[in-house]
Design an enzyme around this catalytic site. Structure first.
Site, mmCIF file in Angstrom:
data_model
loop_
_atom_site.group_PDB
_atom_site.id
_atom_site.type_symbol
_atom_site.label_atom_id
_atom_site.label_comp_id
_atom_site.label_asym_id
_atom_site.label_seq_id
_atom_site.Cartn_x
_atom_site.Cartn_y
_atom_site.Cartn_z
ATOM 1 N N GLU A 86 -6.445 -59.628 0.704
ATOM 2 C CA GLU A 86 -6.148 -60.991 0.243
ATOM 3 C C GLU A 86 -7.340 -61.909 0.471
ATOM 4 O O GLU A 86 -7.916 -61.939 1.567
ATOM 5 C CB GLU A 86 -4.923 -61.494 1.003
ATOM 6 C CG GLU A 86 -3.916 -62.202 0.149
ATOM 7 C CD GLU A 86 -3.267 -61.319 -0.906
ATOM 8 O OE1 GLU A 86 -3.791 -61.253 -2.030
ATOM 9 O OE2 GLU A 86 -2.223 -60.722 -0.609
ATOM 10 N N GLU A 90 -8.653 -68.982 -16.895
ATOM 11 C CA GLU A 90 -8.077 -69.614 -15.711
ATOM 12 C C GLU A 90 -9.095 -70.489 -14.971
ATOM 13 O O GLU A 90 -8.804 -71.606 -14.576
ATOM 14 C CB GLU A 90 -7.513 -68.531 -14.789
ATOM 15 C CG GLU A 90 -6.528 -69.076 -13.802
ATOM 16 C CD GLU A 90 -5.425 -68.096 -13.449
ATOM 17 O OE1 GLU A 90 -4.788 -68.310 -12.417
ATOM 18 O OE2 GLU A 90 -5.188 -67.130 -14.192
ATOM 19 N N ASP A 139 -5.930 -60.911 -9.837
ATOM 20 C CA ASP A 139 -4.680 -60.928 -10.604
ATOM 21 C C ASP A 139 -4.873 -60.366 -12.008
ATOM 22 O O ASP A 139 -4.063 -59.585 -12.500
ATOM 23 C CB ASP A 139 -4.136 -62.359 -10.700
ATOM 24 C CG ASP A 139 -4.035 -63.024 -9.337
ATOM 25 O OD1 ASP A 139 -4.041 -62.303 -8.323
ATOM 26 O OD2 ASP A 139 -3.965 -64.264 -9.291
HETATM 27 C C1 GLA Z 1 -4.658 -65.771 -5.942
HETATM 28 C C2 GLA Z 1 -5.918 -65.703 -6.790
HETATM 29 C C3 GLA Z 1 -6.614 -64.350 -6.619
HETATM 30 C C4 GLA Z 1 -6.815 -64.018 -5.152
HETATM 31 C C5 GLA Z 1 -5.525 -64.217 -4.374
HETATM 32 C C6 GLA Z 1 -5.703 -64.041 -2.898
HETATM 33 O O1 GLA Z 1 -3.707 -64.882 -6.403
HETATM 34 O O2 GLA Z 1 -5.578 -65.867 -8.153
HETATM 35 O O3 GLA Z 1 -7.836 -64.356 -7.311
HETATM 36 O O4 GLA Z 1 -7.857 -64.754 -4.607
HETATM 37 O O5 GLA Z 1 -4.965 -65.508 -4.587
HETATM 38 O O6 GLA Z 1 -6.015 -62.731 -2.609
#
Ligand code: GLA
Length: 388
Positions: free
Chosen positions: A37, A162, A174
């Site tokens: 994360e 995005e 994501d």
């Molecule tokens: C969000 C962002 C991702 C990533 C996560 C944390 O989902 O969109 O790019 O940074 O937080 O891991």
């Protein structure tokens, strides 16, 4: 519901709205990240799985240079403008996500486009409903107007929508998960060079389930906390003289950050999360690759949560409560997922302990005076695909 049924529903909704059949229907999933994360914008490692929940985009090209976005959710809201009017900030709201993808391909498209979206990816739950939306539309436009684009181009197109159009400073996790994941696997992605590996993840065969619990606390990446963390990581990297924190592979390499100031102490904690989190991804991947008992990854997940709570400081009390209540009731490990400040948590649970774990979560939410949470089991599912 099968892809065929979902496609038929989207075709019908498109026909009701636009009076004709769409050129096609595309689906892209939400995700949960098993581990890794906030590592993505630090050029580190991630390990997401795609959810069975998808966004479907029914799309047709049009020759009047109008772009029209309709949603079955959001009270059937419709947003319509000229292709030439698209610009960051215009339109705003949910339509900015598909609009950002159209904007990215505006020169290839030439004409306009009608887009109808329908989704069962929970919104604001940290499960990447926005990537499901951008990736479904990216795949549609690839098929309709830009066949030379490969999967990594689609990821990049969705990321730019995005970052540059919506203005949310997210990394690549994501969109990569939504495009590249395959059923029965977690996606081990090195975000530095974008190489990836499909790591088999058959929890059911091991008698396990990956429980997802939505804290009910909604989050917003375009807002402050996420961007703050990103800037802190960039500053830490700068002070350490590296391009990205990924280049530090041992916490002893972070010592120069401890300069005796409160700010140095904060940067040290943020950077320590990134360095230890990258190591946790590698540890989990090694366990899964080596066909170790998947139960052994449980404590690594919980260590990831502790790090997000204490070093990265992006958890919230209800996420901590989910982790505590699930692990106390026998889950092998649990952690918050996604950008933080709300959203969901996952727990690795024995299938035959699931009822007891769910009861513990339910009891905890009641005790905290919260509405009962949405829960489901994450079955590693397919990435973006054409469904009609
Ligand atoms: C969000 C962002 C991702 C990533 C996560 C944390 O989902 O969109 O790019 O940074 O937080 O891991």
């Amino acid at each position: 519901m099968s892809d065929e049924e979902l496609a038929r529903r989207a075709q019908q909704a498109f026909a009701d709205r636009f009076g004709s059949a769409p050129d096609g229907v595309w689906a892209a999933p939400g995700r949960v990240n098993v581990i890794g994360e906030h590592t993505d914008y630090n050029a580190g490692f991630v390990l997401p799985v795609a959810l069975p929940h998808t966004t479907r985009a029914a799309v047709s090209r049009r020759d009047d240079r109008r772009v029209v976005f309709a949603s079955v959710q959001d009270d059937g809201s419709v947003v319509e403008l000229d292709l030439a009017e698209l610009a960051p900030g215009r339109p705003e709201g949910w339509a900015a996500y598909p609009a950002g993808v159209v904007w990215g391909l505006r020169e290839r498209l030439g004409g306009g486009v009608s887009v109808l979206v329908e989704s069962d990816v929970p919104v604001g739950a940290g499960l990447s409903s926005s990537a499901a939306l951008t990736c479904s539309v990216a795949l549609a436009l690839r098929d309709l107007a830009a066949p030379e684009l490969g999967p990594l181009d689609l990821v990049e197109l969705a990321r730019r929508a995005e970052n540059d159009f919506v203005g949310a400073p997210t990394g690549i996790l994501d969109q990569s998960a939504s495009v590249l994941c395959t059923a029965g696997h977690a996606l081990f992605l090195d975000t530095r060079d974008r190489t990836s590996e499909q790591v088999p993840l058959d929890l059911a065969a091991a008698g396990l389930e990956l429980l997802v619990v939505d804290s009910g606390v909604t989050h917003e990446h375009a807002g402050g906390g996420y961007g703050d963390r990103r800037r802190e990581c960039e500053l830490a990297a700068e002070r350490l003289g590296v391009a990205f924190l990924r280049e530090i592979d041992d916490v002893t390499g972070l010592e120069p950050l401890a300069d005796g100031t409160p700010e140095g102490a904060v940067l040290l904690r943020r950077a320590r999360h990134i360095v230890t989190e990258n190591a946790r991804v590698l540890e989990v991947v090694a366990a899964l690759r080596g066909e170790a008992d998947p139960r052994t990854i449980g404590p690594i997940l919980t260590a990831g949560h502790d790090s997000l709570r204490d070093d990265f400081e992006i958890s919230v009390p209800m996420l901590d409560a989910i982790v505590e209540s699930t692990t106390e009731a026998g889950a092998h490990g649990a952690r918050m997922v996604g950008g933080g400040f709300g959203g969901s948590a996952i727990a690795l649970v024995e299938a035959d302990r699931m009822d007891a774990v769910l009861a513990a979560v339910s009891e905890r939410f009641a005790r905290e005076g919260q509405d009962q949470p949405r829960t489901f089991t994450a079955v590693p599912s397919a990435g973006a695909r054409r469904v009609a």
